[in-house]
Design a protein around this motif. Structure first.
Motif, mmCIF file in Angstrom:
data_model
loop_
_atom_site.group_PDB
_atom_site.id
_atom_site.type_symbol
_atom_site.label_atom_id
_atom_site.label_comp_id
_atom_site.label_asym_id
_atom_site.label_seq_id
_atom_site.Cartn_x
_atom_site.Cartn_y
_atom_site.Cartn_z
ATOM 1 N N ILE A 60 38.012 31.880 40.403
ATOM 2 C CA ILE A 60 36.995 31.535 40.401
ATOM 3 C C ILE A 60 36.183 31.799 38.953
ATOM 4 N N PHE A 61 36.108 33.060 38.790
ATOM 5 C CA PHE A 61 35.535 33.564 37.477
ATOM 6 C C PHE A 61 35.982 32.593 36.243
ATOM 7 N N PHE A 62 37.258 31.773 35.964
ATOM 8 C CA PHE A 62 37.962 31.628 34.994
ATOM 9 C C PHE A 62 36.889 29.996 34.766
ATOM 10 N N ILE A 112 34.911 31.145 27.462
ATOM 11 C CA ILE A 112 35.971 31.801 26.810
ATOM 12 C C ILE A 112 36.944 30.972 25.353
ATOM 13 N N MET A 113 36.602 29.605 25.766
ATOM 14 C CA MET A 113 36.874 29.340 24.775
ATOM 15 C C MET A 113 36.795 29.230 23.193
ATOM 16 N N VAL A 116 35.328 39.489 25.826
ATOM 17 C CA VAL A 116 35.875 40.865 25.511
ATOM 18 C C VAL A 116 35.967 41.542 26.902
ATOM 19 N N SER A 117 34.410 40.898 27.741
ATOM 20 C CA SER A 117 34.328 41.413 28.792
ATOM 21 C C SER A 117 35.134 40.527 29.778
ATOM 22 N N ILE A 118 35.535 39.712 29.469
ATOM 23 C CA ILE A 118 36.292 38.632 30.802
ATOM 24 C C ILE A 118 37.651 39.112 30.279
ATOM 25 N N VAL A 169 41.430 45.014 34.528
ATOM 26 C CA VAL A 169 41.809 45.644 35.555
ATOM 27 C C VAL A 169 41.922 45.394 36.657
ATOM 28 N N TRP A 170 41.815 44.354 36.968
ATOM 29 C CA TRP A 170 41.631 43.586 37.960
ATOM 30 C C TRP A 170 42.924 43.423 38.517
#
Length: 291
Positions: free
Chosen positions: A271-273, A280-281, A215-217, A223-224
């Motif tokens: 980079i974040f991903f 995430i997974m 959820v944070s991601i 927004v990004w």
């Protein structure tokens, strides 16, 4: 019994079957790789081209005369450092508000079971069926004059933070995860004297780190990558996000510089991903507990 697959083991053991299988698999992987990485490659290399080469039709596959200084020009000419700082402030502010309100709402729907809770949740999920563009005008009118208190939120971070709280999909994800937490654990904590807030803080949240990470991601990326809403509610270019600021300051800027600026704005999310893809997974597949 063996696991059933699209291609049987008997066919794979044959030379012709192996050749066809690996050929189709390799071609499929290659096509999808080109589809997903092709635009990214063209964007990165486009920032290394000269202005004439960047606007050339048909485009070149690689820069014939590499101009790495274009990225430095984009960073300084478009003031990307300031726009990046603005985006970080907006993104992490939205993340904070979403975590507080979405977790509270999901916990209430899942464990506290308020009256008409299912009806309210259903109404919230129904908003996911409404296209985002349809909500732009009422959201803008609301931001101009906040109901009841009549405060103008334009050109302030609140214009981005407040609408981000209404994240029905994130509430749904959190609720589904909270539903998988055994009620016996919460009842045991209640017998020991823990109230609803203490149960949420000490039991539910520590067990919900995977889904909270997802959820944070989602909140940060939303927004990004947003463009239209920051452009409307933050008319001052010095207060805009990366995407909106690059557009506002693009008048008279060469094409290759704009491409380089777009590559710089996309780099943090990529980079974040790459760093958090496992989180995430894991968060997307989490939803049950093994006893």
């Amino acid at each position: 019994m063996g696991t059933r697959t699209l291609v049987s083991r008997v066919q794979l053991n044959r030379p012709r079957g192996r050749i066809i299988y690996w050929s189709v698999l390799g071609l499929t992987v290659l096509v999808f790789t080109l589809v997903f990485l092709g635009p990214l490659y063209m964007m990165i290399t486009g920032g290394l081209k000269s202005t004439q080469e960047a606007i050339q039709d048909p485009p070149t596959l690689y820069p014939h005369h590499v101009q790495a200084s274009t990225y430095h020009t984009a960073w300084t000419q478009l003031n990307l450092a300031k726009l990046l700082l603005n985006t970080l402030i907006y993104a992490f502010g939205a993340l904070l508000f979403q975590l507080v309100f979405c977790i509270s709402a999901a916990y209430a729907f899942s464990k506290l079971r308020p009256i008409l809770g299912n009806a309210i949740l259903g109404a919230m999920l129904a908003t996911l069926m409404i296209p985002a563009m349809v909500l732009i005008v009422p959201q803008y009118i609301t931001a101009i004059s906040l109901p009841f208190i009549h405060i103008n939120l334009l050109n302030t971070p609140w214009a981005i933070w407040v609408p981000s709280v209404a994240a029905a999909f994130n509430i749904f994800l959190l609720k589904r995860f909270f539903d998988s937490i055994p009620q016996e654990l919460l009842d045991a904590a209640g017998i020991d004297g823990a109230g609803p807030l203490r149960v949420l803080w000490s039991i539910v949240l520590p067990m919900s780190r995977p889904i909270v990470s997802v959820v944070s991601i989602f909140a940060l990326v939303a927004v990004w990558k947003d463009f239209l809403w920051p452009l409307l509610v933050e008319p001052d270019p010095t207060k805009q996000t990366l995407n909106a600021g690059i557009y506002s300051l693009s008048q008279g800027v060469p094409e290759n510089v704009l491409i380089a600026a777009s590559a710089i704005s996309a780099a943090p999310t990529i980079i974040f991903f790459l760093f958090f893809q496992r989180n995430i997974m894991a968060g997307l597949t989490a939803g049950s507990l093994k006893g």
